[in-house]
Structures are given as C-alpha cells and as structure tokens.
Design an enzyme around this catalytic site. Structure first.
Site, PDB file in Angstrom:
ATOM      1  N   ASN A 291      10.243   4.919   6.885  1.00  0.00           N
ATOM      2  CA  ASN A 291       9.272   5.943   6.466  1.00  0.00           C
ATOM      3  C   ASN A 291       9.862   7.348   6.398  1.00  0.00           C
ATOM      4  O   ASN A 291       9.181   8.322   6.710  1.00  0.00           O
ATOM      5  CB  ASN A 291       8.054   5.933   7.412  1.00  0.00           C
ATOM      6  CG  ASN A 291       7.334   4.595   7.395  1.00  0.00           C
ATOM      7  OD1 ASN A 291       7.423   3.850   6.424  1.00  0.00           O
ATOM      8  ND2 ASN A 291       6.645   4.279   8.463  1.00  0.00           N
TER       9      ASN A 291
ATOM     10  N   GLY B 164       0.827  -1.214   0.000  1.00  0.00           N
ATOM     11  CA  GLY B 164       0.000   0.000   0.000  1.00  0.00           C
ATOM     12  C   GLY B 164       0.855   1.255   0.000  1.00  0.00           C
ATOM     13  O   GLY B 164       0.558   2.228  -0.709  1.00  0.00           O
TER      14      GLY B 164
ATOM     15  N   GLU C  43       0.950   7.392  16.548  1.00  0.00           N
ATOM     16  CA  GLU C  43       2.347   6.940  16.604  1.00  0.00           C
ATOM     17  C   GLU C  43       2.664   6.254  17.937  1.00  0.00           C
ATOM     18  O   GLU C  43       3.820   5.899  18.195  1.00  0.00           O
ATOM     19  CB  GLU C  43       3.297   8.133  16.424  1.00  0.00           C
ATOM     20  CG  GLU C  43       3.285   8.712  15.028  1.00  0.00           C
ATOM     21  CD  GLU C  43       4.033   7.838  14.035  1.00  0.00           C
ATOM     22  OE1 GLU C  43       5.141   7.411  14.355  1.00  0.00           O
ATOM     23  OE2 GLU C  43       3.477   7.570  12.963  1.00  0.00           O
TER      24      GLU C  43
ATOM     25  N   HIS D 294       5.284   3.516  18.386  1.00  0.00           N
ATOM     26  CA  HIS D 294       6.043   3.423  17.137  1.00  0.00           C
ATOM     27  C   HIS D 294       7.511   3.836  17.267  1.00  0.00           C
ATOM     28  O   HIS D 294       8.294   3.508  16.384  1.00  0.00           O
ATOM     29  CB  HIS D 294       5.369   4.258  16.041  1.00  0.00           C
ATOM     30  CG  HIS D 294       4.170   3.566  15.429  1.00  0.00           C
ATOM     31  ND1 HIS D 294       3.082   3.193  16.170  1.00  0.00           N
ATOM     32  CD2 HIS D 294       3.904   3.162  14.157  1.00  0.00           C
ATOM     33  CE1 HIS D 294       2.189   2.595  15.381  1.00  0.00           C
ATOM     34  NE2 HIS D 294       2.672   2.565  14.160  1.00  0.00           N
TER      35      HIS D 294
ATOM     36  N   LEU E 218      -3.242   8.979   4.803  1.00  0.00           N
ATOM     37  CA  LEU E 218      -2.822   9.479   3.488  1.00  0.00           C
ATOM     38  C   LEU E 218      -1.312   9.371   3.316  1.00  0.00           C
ATOM     39  O   LEU E 218      -0.773   9.726   2.279  1.00  0.00           O
ATOM     40  CB  LEU E 218      -3.232  10.948   3.319  1.00  0.00           C
ATOM     41  CG  LEU E 218      -4.690  11.296   3.614  1.00  0.00           C
ATOM     42  CD1 LEU E 218      -4.955  12.764   3.271  1.00  0.00           C
ATOM     43  CD2 LEU E 218      -5.638  10.402   2.847  1.00  0.00           C
ATOM     44  N   LYS E 219      -0.637   8.871   4.376  1.00  0.00           N
ATOM     45  CA  LYS E 219       0.831   8.827   4.337  1.00  0.00           C
ATOM     46  C   LYS E 219       1.303   7.730   3.391  1.00  0.00           C
ATOM     47  O   LYS E 219       0.896   6.579   3.519  1.00  0.00           O
ATOM     48  CB  LYS E 219       1.379   8.562   5.746  1.00  0.00           C
ATOM     49  CG  LYS E 219       1.155   9.716   6.691  1.00  0.00           C
ATOM     50  CD  LYS E 219       1.983   9.588   7.947  1.00  0.00           C
ATOM     51  CE  LYS E 219       1.400   8.628   8.930  1.00  0.00           C
ATOM     52  NZ  LYS E 219       2.070   8.649  10.243  1.00  0.00           N
TER      53      LYS E 219
HETATM   54  N1  LIG Z   1       0.012   5.128   7.808  1.00  0.00           N
HETATM   55  C1  LIG Z   1       0.617   4.217   7.080  1.00  0.00           C
HETATM   56  O1  LIG Z   1       0.876   4.416   5.933  1.00  0.00           O
HETATM   57  C2  LIG Z   1       0.964   2.902   7.708  1.00  0.00           C
HETATM   58  C3  LIG Z   1       0.305   2.459   8.846  1.00  0.00           C
HETATM   59  C4  LIG Z   1       0.623   1.193   9.358  1.00  0.00           C
HETATM   60  C5  LIG Z   1       1.607   0.420   8.751  1.00  0.00           C
HETATM   61  N2  LIG Z   1       2.241   0.915   7.658  1.00  0.00           N
HETATM   62  C6  LIG Z   1       3.292   0.122   7.007  1.00  0.00           C
HETATM   63  O2  LIG Z   1       2.773  -1.146   6.665  1.00  0.00           O
HETATM   64  C7  LIG Z   1       3.830  -2.092   6.653  1.00  0.00           C
HETATM   65  C8  LIG Z   1       3.382  -3.344   7.362  1.00  0.00           C
HETATM   66  O3  LIG Z   1       2.205  -3.836   6.769  1.00  0.00           O
HETATM   67  P1  LIG Z   1       1.916  -5.399   6.631  1.00  0.00           P
HETATM   68  O4  LIG Z   1       2.160  -6.066   7.924  1.00  0.00           O
HETATM   69  O5  LIG Z   1       0.594  -5.547   5.993  1.00  0.00           O
HETATM   70  O6  LIG Z   1       3.131  -5.870   5.714  1.00  0.00           O
HETATM   71  P2  LIG Z   1       3.241  -6.593   4.305  1.00  0.00           P
HETATM   72  O7  LIG Z   1       2.571  -5.838   3.258  1.00  0.00           O
HETATM   73  O8  LIG Z   1       4.676  -6.901   4.143  1.00  0.00           O
HETATM   74  O9  LIG Z   1       2.462  -7.960   4.512  1.00  0.00           O
HETATM   75  C9  LIG Z   1       2.969  -8.903   5.419  1.00  0.00           C
HETATM   76  C10 LIG Z   1       3.101 -10.293   4.786  1.00  0.00           C
HETATM   77  O10 LIG Z   1       1.791 -10.817   4.580  1.00  0.00           O
HETATM   78  C11 LIG Z   1       1.697 -11.350   3.263  1.00  0.00           C
HETATM   79  N3  LIG Z   1       0.292 -11.266   2.864  1.00  0.00           N
HETATM   80  C12 LIG Z   1      -0.381 -10.165   2.460  1.00  0.00           C
HETATM   81  N4  LIG Z   1      -1.679 -10.465   2.275  1.00  0.00           N
HETATM   82  C13 LIG Z   1      -1.825 -11.787   2.559  1.00  0.00           C
HETATM   83  C14 LIG Z   1      -2.931 -12.671   2.583  1.00  0.00           C
HETATM   84  N5  LIG Z   1      -4.175 -12.253   2.341  1.00  0.00           N
HETATM   85  N6  LIG Z   1      -2.711 -13.972   2.922  1.00  0.00           N
HETATM   86  C15 LIG Z   1      -1.464 -14.403   3.247  1.00  0.00           C
HETATM   87  N7  LIG Z   1      -0.382 -13.601   3.260  1.00  0.00           N
HETATM   88  C16 LIG Z   1      -0.567 -12.299   2.928  1.00  0.00           C
HETATM   89  C17 LIG Z   1       2.646 -10.519   2.446  1.00  0.00           C
HETATM   90  O11 LIG Z   1       3.037 -11.195   1.289  1.00  0.00           O
HETATM   91  C18 LIG Z   1       3.783 -10.305   3.436  1.00  0.00           C
HETATM   92  O12 LIG Z   1       4.648 -11.395   3.390  1.00  0.00           O
HETATM   93  C19 LIG Z   1       5.030  -1.408   7.287  1.00  0.00           C
HETATM   94  O13 LIG Z   1       5.954  -1.064   6.298  1.00  0.00           O
HETATM   95  C20 LIG Z   1       4.444  -0.159   7.913  1.00  0.00           C
HETATM   96  O14 LIG Z   1       5.376   0.913   7.950  1.00  0.00           O
HETATM   97  C21 LIG Z   1       1.929   2.110   7.125  1.00  0.00           C
END
Ligand SMILES: NC(=O)c1ccc[n+]([C@@H]2O[C@H](COP(=O)([O-])OP(=O)(O)OC[C@H]3O[C@@H](n4cnc5c(N)ncnc54)[C@H](O)[C@@H]3O)[C@@H](O)[C@H]2O)c1
Length: 390
Positions: free
Chosen positions: A156, A112, A248, A251, A145-146
C-alpha cells in the site's frame, strides 16, 4: 433494524458521505439500482476467480442497462501493482471509457483497491461503485477511501483517496468463500471490537463460538458492527490519518507477515485478516511488554484468535528477519517522529484505548521489542489452544 432483503446505511468519511445498500439474495436489485447511473459504460474490475463464480449472474444484469467492459486478472495481492494499474487504464481508455463511465469493483479487497485507483486516476477521477464479494471487502476496505497498490518495497505504498458513489452488497455472494476467506473479514471485525468497541466483544465471542459464520444473520450483524465501529473513528477523518489510524491496529507486523508469506507461498499464504489477527497478537504482547495490556486482555486477543483459527505462530516460510525488514519501511512512518531504531505502531494500553491521543493513536516502539516478540512467534507449539482467557 437490519432486515434480510434490502437495507441502507450512510457511510460518513469526513465530508464524504455515501450509501451502503445490503441484504441477502438481492443481486438483481443491485443491478437494477445501478441502472440509475447515467453512464456510457460500466468498467468492471474483477479477478478471474470471482468472474468464474459470479460473473454471469452479475454481468448479465448489468448489461441490461449499459455496455460492460470487463478487466480481469488472476486473483492475488500481486494484482495490486503499478504495472496492472497501467494496463487497466490503457485497456479502459482503448475500449472507449470516458468521464461518464463508471468503474465497478466486483470482488475482494484487492480488486477494490485496484479498481479504486483505476477510477481515481482515469481522467483525474471518475465514478466508482463497490460490489464487494469477500468479508474483508464488505466489512473493511469499502468503508475507506484509501485506494492503493503495493510497491516493490512494501504494501500500500502507492495510492490516493477516492470516494465511491455507493456500495452494494449481497451477502449471498459470500457463500462461495472458503472458510479461510470467510474468517478473514471476521478478523478485521475482531480488530474493531478490540481496538474501538470492546463493549461488542461479548456478542462477538458468542457469535464466533456458535459457528455457522456464513449465515446471513451473522454476516449482517458483523457488517452493522463494522459500520458502527469504523464510522466512529472516520466520521471526521476521511483520510484515516488521525483518529482513523486506530484501524491500523495489528497491521504493522500483520502487513509484514502477509507480504513475506505471500511472496513465498502465494495464495496459500495467510489471508489478509489472518495476518492482521497475528499482527494484533504481536501488538498485544508488545503492549504487555511495556506495561500496557494485562494478561487478561492478551488472553482476550488469544481467545478470539483461537475461534478464528489463527495462532500466534509465524508461518514456517517466514523468518523474523524478513518480517523486520518490512516493518522498518511500514507505511505509518512519518505520522510520528521516530528514530531509525523505532517503528510507529498502534498499541493498546487497554482494550478500546490506544496509546497516543485520539488524533494520533500511535506510539514509538523499539524495533528490538518488536523483533523479540516476532522471534518468540517462531516457537509457538502447534496445535495451539490460546493462552487461556478466563
Ligand atoms: N482500506 C483499505 O483500502 C483496505 C482495508 C482492508 C484490506 N485492504 C486490502 O484488501 C486486500 C485483501 O482483501 P481480500 O482478502 O478480499 O483479498 P482478495 O480480493 O484477493 O480476495 C481473496 C480471494 O478470495 C477470492 N474471492 C473473492 N470473492 C469470492 C467469493 N465470493 N467466493 C469465493 N472466492 C472469492 C478471490 O478470488 C481471492 O482469491 C489486501 O490487499 C488489503 O491490503 C484494503
């Protein structure tokens, strides 16, 4: 009232308002709804794992409405880099993406963020749609929106703000998440309750203790709860630079541990949510150390962490020194004047009430105090059963 099939809520981020459609078993309805975008192509940003699991079902529906270009990379936080952003932009342009194209983020929070930055920078900003497939993405990152990638120095550090056209969630896509990933987003939901909506804690506790966390009813409740909590602090703070900074919570130490652990153990490291939960356990202890949270509030943190399978133990691969190196360059520097010996952190003085003001819920904490707590986290015995919430 949340139904199972198809629901719509508005997400308000300052002047930006976008719809969030969600339900169980609604993938076909999602791709049909996306037919409404008058686009010349969908640029689907995803990762190889999501693509293998759900790509066919999603992409075949989407292809009925417009050509689809797929940009996929191996999963993991390493995807969030300027290098990969550049490669996505070059490929998208090379394959004919225009200002009319729509970038679709199909995956977790990593996907995302990279998709968001791709959409934000391509031709100075084209349309973005989120189809989250993890609990973190569904309950947390799409309500923001980040759009960011990491620098070589920390998480980040590079990015901008870009609002999606809409979010579409089929909770059935979350069924393939392993237990660790499922719980990751629930840790963020726990954060929202501890830092913003303590009135929801009793229900959260019951839900967590009841198990069956992957049931659509539990996930839809948690989603509603996240929408309520987040919108209460971002409704007039689209950039999460004032009241939204409370999100945060956990975090500062959490990001540092996540980054260091991933650097050493790759995807075997803590999930983002687990790292944030560990960061909240650290923040609760730091707050207690300065006369803020009492033992009962710390125990409340511990109880939730215990149900979510997170202990306040630093992963073996990570040293307190490495954590502190990242804490020193935390991306909240600059919001609050702090000395070289301090970090700006979200700390609670009581559950639901951060130190600072609503518009700047940050406080300066001595790095020494952070290091003491992080160092104590090396010695936690395993298995750990919480500090005994009453
Ligand atoms: N405000 C923001 O923009 C914000 C907020 C929270 C987290 N984040 C960011 O999000 C990231 C973490 O997100 P995440 O944990 O979703 O990580 P990710 O996108 O890496 O997903 C985690 C793992 O799950 C797997 N996966 C995804 N969908 C799946 C599904 N339906 N079934 C099985 N496996 C699946 C992926 O392939 C990956 O290996 C961090 O980089 C963090 O900084 C951003």
């Amino acid at each position: 009232m949340t139904g199972r099939d198809w629901n719509e809520r508005s997400v308000a981020m300052g002047e930006f308002v976008y719809p969030y459609y969600f339900g169980a078993g609604c993938l076909e309805r999602i791709t049909s709804a996306m037919a409404g975008y008058d686009t010349d192509q969908f640029v689907v940003v995803t990762d190889d794992h999501v693509l293998a699991l759900h790509g066919e079902a999603f992409l075949s529906g989407l292809r009925r409405h417009a050509p689809v270009q797929v940009l996929s990379l191996p999963p993991g936080d390493a995807m969030k880099s300027v290098l990969h952003l550049n490669s996505h932009l070059e490929k998208a342009i090379g394959a004919g993406a225009t200002r009319r194209s729509v970038v679709v983020a199909f995956g977790g929070g990593v996907v995302g963020n990279l998709a968001g930055l791709t959409a934000a920078t391509l031709y100075r900003g084209i349309r973005l749609v989120h189809v989250p497939t993890t609990t973190i993405a569904a309950m947390d990152s799409v309500l923001s929106l980040k759009q960011t990638v990491n620098s070589g120095h920390g998480k980040n550090h590079i990015g901008t703000y870009h609002a999606p056209e809409a979010v579409y969630l089929d909770v059935d896509l979350l069924r393939t998440l392993d237990d660790k990933q499922l719980r990751s987003g629930l840790c963020e939901a726990a954060k929202n309750c501890l830092a913003i909506r303590p009135e929801a804690l009793p229900v959260l506790r019951t839900r967590l203790a009841g198990g069956n966390l992957s049931s659509p009813d539990v996930l839809l409740w948690l989603l509603e709860e996240s929408l309520t909590a987040k919108s209460s602090v971002t409704g007039d703070d689209a950039r999460e630079q004032r009241s939204g900074l409370v999100l945060e919570y956990g975090h500062t130490v959490g990001h540092a541990v996540e980054m260091e652990d991933r650097r050493r153990r790759g995807t075997d490291g803590l999930s983002h949510g687990e790292a944030v939960m560990l960061g909240m356990l650290a923040a609760a202890r730091i707050s207690r150390g300065i006369g803020g949270l009492d033992d009962r509030a710390v125990a409340e943190h511990d109880e939730l962490a215990h149900h979510l399978g997170v202990s306040p133990k630093l992963p073996d691969a990570v040293t307190p020194e490495a954590v502190m190196d990242v804490v020193r360059v935390d991306n909240k520097r600059g919001y609050l004047p702090v000395s070289g010996e301090e970090a700006a952190m979200v700390l609670l003085r009581e559950l639901g009430h951060p130190y600072g003001s609503r518009d700047l819920p940050l406080t300066a904490v001595s790095l020494e105090a952070v290091k003491d707590v992080v160092t104590d986290m090396v010695r936690v015995p395993e298995p750990w059963h919480g500090s005994g919430a009453s």
